[in-house]
Enzyme design. Structure first.
Site, PDB file in Angstrom:
ATOM      1  N   TYR A  90       0.885  -1.175   0.000  1.00  0.00           N
ATOM      2  CA  TYR A  90       0.000   0.000   0.000  1.00  0.00           C
ATOM      3  C   TYR A  90       0.916   1.217   0.000  1.00  0.00           C
ATOM      4  CZ  TYR A  90      -4.297   2.524   1.523  1.00  0.00           C
ATOM      5  OH  TYR A  90      -5.400   3.350   1.616  1.00  0.00           O
ATOM      6  N   HIS A 144      -2.504   7.685  -3.222  1.00  0.00           N
ATOM      7  CA  HIS A 144      -3.640   6.766  -3.151  1.00  0.00           C
ATOM      8  C   HIS A 144      -4.113   6.602  -1.713  1.00  0.00           C
ATOM      9  CE1 HIS A 144      -6.254   3.353  -3.918  1.00  0.00           C
ATOM     10  NE2 HIS A 144      -5.573   2.643  -3.029  1.00  0.00           N
TER      11      HIS A 144
END
Length: 427
Positions: A137, A142
């Protein structure tokens, strides 16, 4: 050992179209099914697939220590296990074999007929047997966008995000190569305003623009890979579409994170592009603040300038490019991801796959998912055929492409292209 295969002055006796992703300086590795229904390890130059198993049988790799059946297998795992020295020797040899000035294979019509296939004649397979799959991640943009949607702007990034590469373990059984269609998943969702979930098809199927790297055998259980050595254990990279069902995810992700919303399908491009081929495109990553703990600190150029794009193509319509991003935007590097992954002693094996996480850039035009591009479905995207999309519709094809380019050479990944079908119906 020098990387002779990257010589930008080198040309091949095989024709290579202008702006091809696969010049002789690329030499990716993959697995394909030949017209004789033989599965083999191969490489690609221009629009030609090259059977490395046949080359090995005819002694074109003489002098390089390889097991007798190294390239006559249905996965690249054994080759990857041989390590960086062997990868480089083989790439250098392939570049020499197909150099325009080398007549050995060029002038041997019998051998050429066995070794070389038009790319349209072969069927690409999954290049490795993936034992374990981790999805990180690592895009600050994002993570911030998602945090704003599910929390608020002030608390978009949780405190731990800036101190370590976060990730979760996915399921390798549903990783598939390009062109294999995906069925819309069925799962539990909680309708707006309700307190009881329902079971049914996801209404919010999304793509995630990612890359992934493939590892070699890296450590023994209990051993951490130092950040200075991490790159030696990364064989290469592929494009990756980590399909996501946002409505299923919203209901299930607390407290343990993604589960059925993510593991129904992950699509990857079939050719693994080696880090050696990407060497000319190294760039520094974003400045990291606060500074990571010492075990994650590194200096120099440890990211890559890889241009990425995603297109959606409805059935019987032209595709629409809906986003363009770049790998260099990722906050955490592959080296940091691998070192952190092993910091607790986790064992890493040949063929393991590590996803980058969604790659979003700083602008609206560079966001890496429909969740962000439409801001949770509030701002639909207009396609070339006049239709709108909040998420992915049945029979849409999602295609991701990626390449690096400078004034001397273009090194590309090809594409990963996948059609979304309605839910599976058991006959």
């Amino acid at each position: 050992m020098p990387i002779f295969a990257n010589d930008t002055k080198r040309k091949s006796w095989l024709s290579v179209p202008e702006n091809s992703d696969f010049p002789i300086q690329n030499i990716p590795f993959g697995v394909f099914l030949t017209r004789e229904n033989i599965v083999t390890v191969g490489t690609r130059i221009g629009d030609y697939a090259i059977d490395l198993g046949a080359l090995q049988q005819m002694n074109y790799f003489s002098g390089i220590e390889l097991t007798d059946d190294m390239f006559m297998q249905d996965t690249l795992n054994d080759f990857i296990s041989d390590g960086k020295k062997t990868w480089r020797l083989v790439r250098n040899r392939i570049a020499d074999i197909f150099d325009e000035n080398n007549p050995t294979l060029r002038d041997n019509a019998k051998h050429r007929d066995v070794v070389i296939f038009n790319i349209a004649e072969v069927e690409m397979q999954l290049p490795v047997l993936i034992g374990d799959y981790t999805d990180f991640y690592s895009s600050k943009e994002h993570a911030t966008n998602v945090g704003k949607m599910i929390r608020d702007e002030k608390n978009a990034l949780l405190p731990n995000w800036s101190h370590m590469p976060l990730g979760y373990h996915g399921r390798s059984s549903s990783i598939i190569p390009t062109e294999i269609p995906v069925h819309r998943p069925i799962g539990q969702t909680l309708p707006t305003g309700e307190t009881t979930p329902v079971l049914g098809p996801s209404r919010s199927v999304d793509f995630e623009l990612e890359t992934a790297f493939i590892t070699t055998d890296a450590n023994i259980m209990g051993e951490m890979i130092p950040i200075s050595e991490a790159e030696d254990y990364i064989f290469g990279m592929v494009l990756m579409n980590d399909w996501s069902a946002r409505d299923i995810l919203k209901w299930e992700y607390l407290p343990l994170g993604p589960f059925l919303s993510k593991n129904f399908a992950t699509s990857i491009s079939p050719w693994i592009i080696t880090l050696d081929a990407l060497e000319p495109f190294r760039v520094p990553g974003p400045k990291q603040s606060p500074s990571p703990l010492p075990y994650l600190q590194q200096k120099g150029k440890h990211s890559y300038d890889i241009q990425l794009e995603v297109a959606i193509q409805p059935e019987n319509a032209t595709p629409t490019v809906i986003t363009k991003s770049n790998f260099k935007h990722l906050y955490w590097t592959m080296n940091q991801q691998l070192t952190h992954h092993t910091s607790n002693g986790c064992r890493i094996n040949s063929g393991d796959m590590m996803g980058s996480g969604t790659i979003s850039g700083p602008t609206k035009e560079s966001l890496g998912s429909m969740l962000e591009l439409t801001w949770g479905g509030k701002n639909p995207i207009l396609l070339n055929d006049g239709s709108e999309r909040k998420f992915i519709n049945d029979y849409d094809t999602v295609t991701m492409k990626g390449y690096c380019k400078n004034s001397q050479v273009r090194i590309g990944f090809g594409e990963v292209s996948t059609k979304l079908l309605p839910p599976f119906v058991r006959k």
